[in-house]
Design a protein around this motif. Structure first.
Motif, PDB file in Angstrom:
ATOM      1  N   ASP A   1       0.844  -1.195   0.000  1.00  0.00           N
ATOM      2  CA  ASP A   1       0.000   0.000   0.000  1.00  0.00           C
ATOM      3  C   ASP A   1       0.884   1.251   0.000  1.00  0.00           C
ATOM      4  O   ASP A   1       2.081   1.199   0.271  1.00  0.00           O
ATOM      5  CB  ASP A   1      -0.895  -0.013   1.245  1.00  0.00           C
TER       6      ASP A   1
ATOM      7  N   THR B   1      -1.997  11.997  -4.073  1.00  0.00           N
ATOM      8  CA  THR B   1      -1.361  10.752  -4.485  1.00  0.00           C
ATOM      9  C   THR B   1      -2.122  10.160  -5.662  1.00  0.00           C
ATOM     10  O   THR B   1      -3.353  10.056  -5.617  1.00  0.00           O
ATOM     11  CB  THR B   1      -1.343   9.727  -3.331  1.00  0.00           C
ATOM     12  N   TRP B   2      -1.381   9.786  -6.699  1.00  0.00           N
ATOM     13  CA  TRP B   2      -1.956   9.118  -7.869  1.00  0.00           C
ATOM     14  C   TRP B   2      -1.334   7.728  -7.997  1.00  0.00           C
ATOM     15  O   TRP B   2      -0.153   7.531  -7.702  1.00  0.00           O
ATOM     16  CB  TRP B   2      -1.652   9.880  -9.151  1.00  0.00           C
TER      17      TRP B   2
ATOM     18  N   GLU C   1      -4.488   7.689 -11.643  1.00  0.00           N
ATOM     19  CA  GLU C   1      -5.767   7.812 -10.925  1.00  0.00           C
ATOM     20  C   GLU C   1      -5.537   8.501  -9.577  1.00  0.00           C
ATOM     21  O   GLU C   1      -4.739   8.023  -8.757  1.00  0.00           O
ATOM     22  CB  GLU C   1      -6.385   6.438 -10.693  1.00  0.00           C
TER      23      GLU C   1
ATOM     24  N   ARG D   1      -5.891   9.112  -5.973  1.00  0.00           N
ATOM     25  CA  ARG D   1      -6.351   8.280  -4.860  1.00  0.00           C
ATOM     26  C   ARG D   1      -6.472   9.070  -3.551  1.00  0.00           C
ATOM     27  O   ARG D   1      -7.318   8.748  -2.712  1.00  0.00           O
ATOM     28  CB  ARG D   1      -5.379   7.114  -4.632  1.00  0.00           C
ATOM     29  N   GLN D   2      -5.603  10.047  -3.349  1.00  0.00           N
ATOM     30  CA  GLN D   2      -5.594  10.801  -2.102  1.00  0.00           C
ATOM     31  C   GLN D   2      -5.529  12.293  -2.385  1.00  0.00           C
ATOM     32  O   GLN D   2      -4.837  12.723  -3.316  1.00  0.00           O
ATOM     33  CB  GLN D   2      -4.382  10.426  -1.237  1.00  0.00           C
TER      34      GLN D   2
ATOM     35  N   GLY E   1      -7.895   7.664   1.523  1.00  0.00           N
ATOM     36  CA  GLY E   1      -7.711   7.155   0.172  1.00  0.00           C
ATOM     37  C   GLY E   1      -6.681   6.063   0.051  1.00  0.00           C
ATOM     38  O   GLY E   1      -6.292   5.693  -1.062  1.00  0.00           O
TER      39      GLY E   1
ATOM     40  N   GLY F   1      -4.998   2.394  -0.154  1.00  0.00           N
ATOM     41  CA  GLY F   1      -5.470   1.245  -0.910  1.00  0.00           C
ATOM     42  C   GLY F   1      -6.127   0.177  -0.066  1.00  0.00           C
ATOM     43  O   GLY F   1      -7.011  -0.544  -0.537  1.00  0.00           O
TER      44      GLY F   1
ATOM     45  N   GLN G   1     -10.132  -0.133   0.249  1.00  0.00           N
ATOM     46  CA  GLN G   1     -10.848  -0.736  -0.880  1.00  0.00           C
ATOM     47  C   GLN G   1     -10.134  -1.971  -1.424  1.00  0.00           C
ATOM     48  O   GLN G   1     -10.553  -2.522  -2.442  1.00  0.00           O
ATOM     49  CB  GLN G   1     -11.002   0.302  -2.004  1.00  0.00           C
TER      50      GLN G   1
ATOM     51  N   LYS H   1      -7.300  -2.079  -2.868  1.00  0.00           N
ATOM     52  CA  LYS H   1      -6.636  -1.764  -4.132  1.00  0.00           C
ATOM     53  C   LYS H   1      -5.132  -1.798  -3.883  1.00  0.00           C
ATOM     54  O   LYS H   1      -4.487  -0.773  -3.675  1.00  0.00           O
ATOM     55  CB  LYS H   1      -7.073  -0.388  -4.646  1.00  0.00           C
TER      56      LYS H   1
END
Length: 306
Positions: free
Chosen positions: A146, A223-224, A228, A230-231, A268, A270, A273, A275
């Motif tokens: 993560d 953060t991407w 995408e 994410r944060q 956000g 990972g 979720q 991810k």
């Protein structure tokens, strides 16, 4: 001033970033270590910055250089957990098994310490530190990898048992950090450092922005992963300010020039979720007023002879 470390033909060197170029500090006559520069204070920083910006100074484009971690081996690297309300909320309200497990763990901590006096502090072993564009290793022993985009402070002067005013004065600069986390190793015991200290899991950079040129009140953390977003959060929205965290830690142990303290991540991550980071992912962390670090996830190399 933006203070960088880079790999030259003669080994690691210190440079001053001017716009999109770098001026070698040694060529300006400054044969100092990063910790000495940080401890020199605003007068030294202003003088070095002015010297680097003088007409005719030799410089090279930043994008032609290999940037290194601006502090290579600090004496200590601490980090604050659960220091933004939205991150606390996402862990507490998450529906995945991992989030629920973390929530139960936090509830047990809250029951044991109903009126917490201290920030949730853990340490990252300094051997995890890597450069702003160095690869992140996906561990052979876990796939629950993560990210946590953060701002980290860099200590510039020795501090012991300091109040918040003294703590703020002891902060010499700020860097972008990614508190890379191996979640199963982090949560198996109450000691988070195991999941926070894997080799390459502490990328920082791209340089140190000295405290006289950085405004924590306006800093945004984003953060991407593979483009995408994410944060997204503000440093000013953290529960404890950077200087409050520094003050508390200084009541336990003496902080010294070059020590790092990451101040907490926004929502956000990972894990909520599930991810997880996988091979080939690119993680980009940006802090306004500092810059960007970006790191690719690669397979952990085998150990020679194993």
């Amino acid at each position: 001033m933006k203070l960088a470390r880079y790999m030259s033909d003669h080994g690691p060197r210190i440079g001053i970033v001017v716009d999109e170029r770098l001026v070698d500090a040694q060529q300006l006559g400054y044969r100092l270590e990063v910790e000495d520069i940080l401890g020199g204070g605003s007068d030294l920083w202003s003088r070095m910055s002015a010297d680097a910006r003088a007409d005719g100074r030799p410089s090279v484009p930043i994008d032609s250089l290999e940037l290194l971690a601006p502090v290579s081996r600090p004496g200590k690297y601490f980090a604050a957990g659960m220091n933004t309300r939205d991150h606390v909320a996402e862990v507490s309200g998450g529906t995945t098994a991992r989030a629920q497990s973390a929530h139960r763990r936090n509830q047990l901590v809250a029951q044991a310490y109903p009126d917490p006096r201290f920030a949730m502090i853990f340490n990252k072993q300094v051997s995890c530190i890597s450069g702003p564009h160095s690869p992140i290793w996906l561990p052979r022993k876990s796939t629950l990898l993560d990210y946590e985009g953060e701002v980290a402070v860099v200590i510039g002067r020795r501090l012991r048992d300091g109040d918040e005013s003294a703590a703020r004065a002891a902060i010499a600069g700020y860097v972008v950090a990614n508190d890379v986390s191996v979640r199963d190793w982090q949560t198996t015991t109450s000691q988070a450092w195991l999941g926070k200290s894997f080799d390459t899991h502490g990328p920082i950079g791209p340089w140190i922005v000295t405290a006289d040129e950085f405004d924590p009140a306006s800093a945004e953390i984003r953060t991407w992963v593979n483009g995408e977003l994410r944060q997204s959060g503000a440093l000013a929205d953290q529960i404890l300010s950077p200087w409050a965290i520094v003050s508390q830690i200084s009541q336990v142990c003496t902080l010294e020039p070059g020590d790092l303290i990451a101040t907490g991540t926004p929502a956000g991550v990972g894990a909520v979720q599930e991810k997880w980071l996988t091979l080939g992912d690119r993680v980009r962390v940006q802090v306004t007023g500092i810059g960007v670090i970006e790191n690719e996830v690669v397979a952990e190399p085998s150990v020679e002879g194993r």
